[in-house]
Design a protein around this motif. Structure first.
Motif, PDB file in Angstrom:
ATOM      1  N   UNK A   1     -10.262 -19.629  -0.532  1.00 22.95           N
ATOM      2  CA  UNK A   1     -11.309 -19.241  -1.788  1.00 22.95           C
ATOM      3  C   UNK A   1     -10.502 -18.205  -2.869  1.00 22.95           C
ATOM      4  N   UNK A   2     -10.879 -18.637  -4.014  1.00 18.00           N
ATOM      5  CA  UNK A   2     -10.142 -17.963  -5.109  1.00 18.00           C
ATOM      6  C   UNK A   2     -11.419 -16.907  -5.684  1.00 18.00           C
ATOM      7  N   UNK A   3     -12.514 -16.786  -5.165  1.00 19.24           N
ATOM      8  CA  UNK A   3     -13.659 -16.153  -5.729  1.00 19.24           C
ATOM      9  C   UNK A   3     -13.428 -14.733  -5.689  1.00 19.24           C
ATOM     10  N   UNK A   4     -13.209 -14.021  -6.973  1.00 15.29           N
ATOM     11  CA  UNK A   4     -13.117 -12.951  -6.986  1.00 15.29           C
ATOM     12  C   UNK A   4     -11.892 -12.210  -6.824  1.00 15.29           C
ATOM     13  N   UNK A   5     -10.980 -13.007  -6.709  1.00 16.70           N
ATOM     14  CA  UNK A   5      -9.672 -12.686  -6.336  1.00 16.70           C
ATOM     15  C   UNK A   5      -8.509 -13.002  -7.532  1.00 16.70           C
ATOM     16  N   UNK A   6      -7.247 -12.212  -7.331  1.00 10.34           N
ATOM     17  CA  UNK A   6      -6.269 -12.586  -8.524  1.00 10.34           C
ATOM     18  C   UNK A   6      -5.328 -13.659  -8.042  1.00 10.34           C
ATOM     19  N   UNK A   7      -5.549 -14.671  -9.204  1.00  9.30           N
ATOM     20  CA  UNK A   7      -4.830 -16.023  -9.001  1.00  9.30           C
ATOM     21  C   UNK A   7      -3.318 -15.882  -9.787  1.00  9.30           C
TER      22      UNK A   7
ATOM     23  N   UNK B   1     -14.244 -18.665  -8.613  1.00  9.72           N
ATOM     24  CA  UNK B   1     -13.756 -18.209 -10.042  1.00  9.72           C
ATOM     25  C   UNK B   1     -12.911 -16.890  -9.741  1.00  9.72           C
ATOM     26  N   UNK B   2     -11.640 -16.789  -9.901  1.00  7.44           N
ATOM     27  CA  UNK B   2     -10.735 -15.555  -9.922  1.00  7.44           C
ATOM     28  C   UNK B   2     -11.046 -14.462 -10.884  1.00  7.44           C
ATOM     29  N   UNK B   3     -10.971 -13.298 -10.631  1.00 10.43           N
ATOM     30  CA  UNK B   3     -11.121 -12.221 -11.388  1.00 10.43           C
ATOM     31  C   UNK B   3     -10.132 -11.885 -12.428  1.00 10.43           C
ATOM     32  N   UNK B   4      -8.829 -12.520 -12.015  1.00  6.03           N
ATOM     33  CA  UNK B   4      -7.716 -12.172 -12.749  1.00  6.03           C
ATOM     34  C   UNK B   4      -6.851 -13.746 -12.849  1.00  6.03           C
ATOM     35  N   UNK B   5      -6.111 -14.019 -13.720  1.00 13.12           N
ATOM     36  CA  UNK B   5      -5.310 -15.299 -13.673  1.00 13.12           C
ATOM     37  C   UNK B   5      -4.011 -14.840 -14.437  1.00 13.12           C
TER      38      UNK B   5
ATOM     39  N   UNK C   1       7.624 -10.449  -2.930  1.00 10.98           N
ATOM     40  CA  UNK C   1       7.147  -9.103  -3.402  1.00 10.98           C
ATOM     41  C   UNK C   1       5.621  -9.028  -2.988  1.00 10.98           C
ATOM     42  N   UNK C   2       4.876 -10.023  -3.020  1.00 17.08           N
ATOM     43  CA  UNK C   2       3.557  -9.992  -2.705  1.00 17.08           C
ATOM     44  C   UNK C   2       3.306 -10.880  -1.350  1.00 17.08           C
ATOM     45  N   UNK C   3       3.947 -10.218  -0.157  1.00 14.16           N
ATOM     46  CA  UNK C   3       4.047 -10.535   1.005  1.00 14.16           C
ATOM     47  C   UNK C   3       2.678 -10.770   1.916  1.00 14.16           C
ATOM     48  N   UNK C   4       1.679  -9.972   1.344  1.00 12.06           N
ATOM     49  CA  UNK C   4       0.393 -10.081   1.891  1.00 12.06           C
ATOM     50  C   UNK C   4      -0.636 -11.113   1.257  1.00 12.06           C
ATOM     51  N   UNK C   5       0.131 -11.723   0.042  1.00 13.18           N
ATOM     52  CA  UNK C   5      -0.784 -12.923  -0.425  1.00 13.18           C
ATOM     53  C   UNK C   5      -1.255 -14.117   0.401  1.00 13.18           C
ATOM     54  N   UNK C   6      -2.364 -14.647   0.010  1.00  6.71           N
ATOM     55  CA  UNK C   6      -2.863 -15.839   0.416  1.00  6.71           C
ATOM     56  C   UNK C   6      -1.877 -16.884  -0.528  1.00  6.71           C
TER      57      UNK C   6
ATOM     58  N   UNK D   1       0.150  10.802  -0.383  1.00  5.97           N
ATOM     59  CA  UNK D   1      -0.674  10.277  -1.005  1.00  5.97           C
ATOM     60  C   UNK D   1      -0.392   9.292  -2.333  1.00  5.97           C
ATOM     61  N   UNK D   2      -0.746   7.949  -2.205  1.00  8.89           N
ATOM     62  CA  UNK D   2      -0.103   7.186  -3.288  1.00  8.89           C
ATOM     63  C   UNK D   2      -1.172   6.078  -3.641  1.00  8.89           C
ATOM     64  N   UNK D   3      -0.787   5.342  -4.631  1.00  9.28           N
ATOM     65  CA  UNK D   3      -1.559   4.181  -5.207  1.00  9.28           C
ATOM     66  C   UNK D   3      -1.127   2.859  -4.709  1.00  9.28           C
ATOM     67  N   UNK D   4      -1.755   1.887  -4.229  1.00 10.78           N
ATOM     68  CA  UNK D   4      -1.383   0.754  -3.968  1.00 10.78           C
ATOM     69  C   UNK D   4      -2.226  -0.478  -4.276  1.00 10.78           C
ATOM     70  N   UNK D   5      -1.629  -1.652  -4.566  1.00 13.51           N
ATOM     71  CA  UNK D   5      -2.423  -2.703  -5.569  1.00 13.51           C
ATOM     72  C   UNK D   5      -3.270  -3.390  -4.290  1.00 13.51           C
ATOM     73  N   UNK D   6      -4.466  -3.908  -4.879  1.00  9.74           N
ATOM     74  CA  UNK D   6      -5.406  -4.410  -3.825  1.00  9.74           C
ATOM     75  C   UNK D   6      -4.801  -5.925  -3.449  1.00  9.74           C
ATOM     76  N   UNK D   7      -5.058  -5.947  -1.984  1.00 12.65           N
ATOM     77  CA  UNK D   7      -4.588  -7.089  -1.429  1.00 12.65           C
ATOM     78  C   UNK D   7      -5.426  -8.279  -1.484  1.00 12.65           C
ATOM     79  N   UNK D   8      -5.619  -8.824  -2.794  1.00 13.58           N
ATOM     80  CA  UNK D   8      -6.601  -9.895  -2.937  1.00 13.58           C
ATOM     81  C   UNK D   8      -5.960 -11.015  -3.782  1.00 13.58           C
ATOM     82  N   UNK D   9      -4.487 -11.107  -3.802  1.00 14.62           N
ATOM     83  CA  UNK D   9      -3.649 -12.077  -4.379  1.00 14.62           C
ATOM     84  C   UNK D   9      -3.794 -13.484  -3.793  1.00 14.62           C
TER      85      UNK D   9
END
Length: 219
Positions: free
Chosen positions: A126-132, A157-161, A93-98, A66-74
């Motif tokens: 789309x940036x809606x609700x994502x981490x930019x 609108x991103x959720x984080x910038x 480092x964020x190889x799954x990022x769009x 069991x581990x914790x992983x960051x959400x792939x929403x970058x």
């Protein structure tokens, strides 16, 4: 704005920064690009500590871990052309990022000491609700960073910038601090004192785009 100045804590980052600034070492354009890329990797690691994580179960050959992983929403957006090596470092480092790319350049019309920021090319999901993550290695006046973000607004609108720069001037840092809200993060490797009359960071390192990719024709 929340400012994270990595230069306040001595680390191996200092080595890469010193080589970027050194007028002899920076003549090796391949090393210059690689140092920006390595700085991007370090900043990506530090930035990752502030992201949202969620629990995951990983099946191994012998059981469950069991581990914790960051959400792939970058969404990783870089300003061309100087931003490419920094983008690559973050993407390592964020190889799954769009990915998004935008061109922003200074246009000097009549007075060589004054300019406006021109945005032309833009490709963005789309940036809606994502981490930019918006990356530009040199935060001089701050106008390019703000103009780029304005151009991205139609994409949602991103959720984080998170803003990422290698070197900034106090003036540029203050400018983006006033332009963005208090929840935006700025990750920066060094903050220098001032700009010269042409809007370049002093002591800075010169023109990051030219040092990375060769001199450009002036229009």
């Amino acid at each position: 704005m929340q400012i994270h100045n990595l230069s306040k804590t001595p680390s191996i980052l200092n080595t890469f920064m010193s080589e970027l600034r050194d007028e002899t070492t920076q003549k090796d354009s391949m090393r210059f690009r690689r140092n920006i890329e390595r700085i991007g990797e370090i900043m990506g690691y530090e930035l990752s500590k502030s992201l949202q994580f969620e629990p995951h179960n990983i099946e191994t050959p012998l059981g469950t871990s069991t581990t914790v992983l960051h959400k792939k929403d970058i969404v990783l957006c870089s300003i061309l052309r100087a931003g490419v090596p920094l983008h690559n470092g973050l993407l390592n480092y964020f190889d799954a990022a769009e990915n998004a790319f935008i061109s922003a350049y200074r246009q000097h019309k009549h007075n060589p000491d004054s300019f406006e920021i021109i945005v032309e090319y833009l490709a963005c999901p789309s940036l809606e609700g994502k981490t930019l993550i918006l990356a530009d290695p040199m935060l001089a006046t701050g106008q390019s960073m703000v103009a780029t973000f304005e151009a991205l607004k139609p994409f949602g609108t991103p959720k984080e910038i998170h803003l990422v720069s290698v070197i900034g001037a106090e003036e540029g840092v203050n400018y983006v601090s006033n332009a963005f809200n208090k929840d935006v993060h700025l990750w920066i490797a060094a903050i220098d004192d001032k700009l010269n009359e042409k809007g370049y960071i002093i002591p800075g390192l010169g023109d990051a785009g030219d040092l990375a990719f060769g001199n450009k024709l002036q229009q």
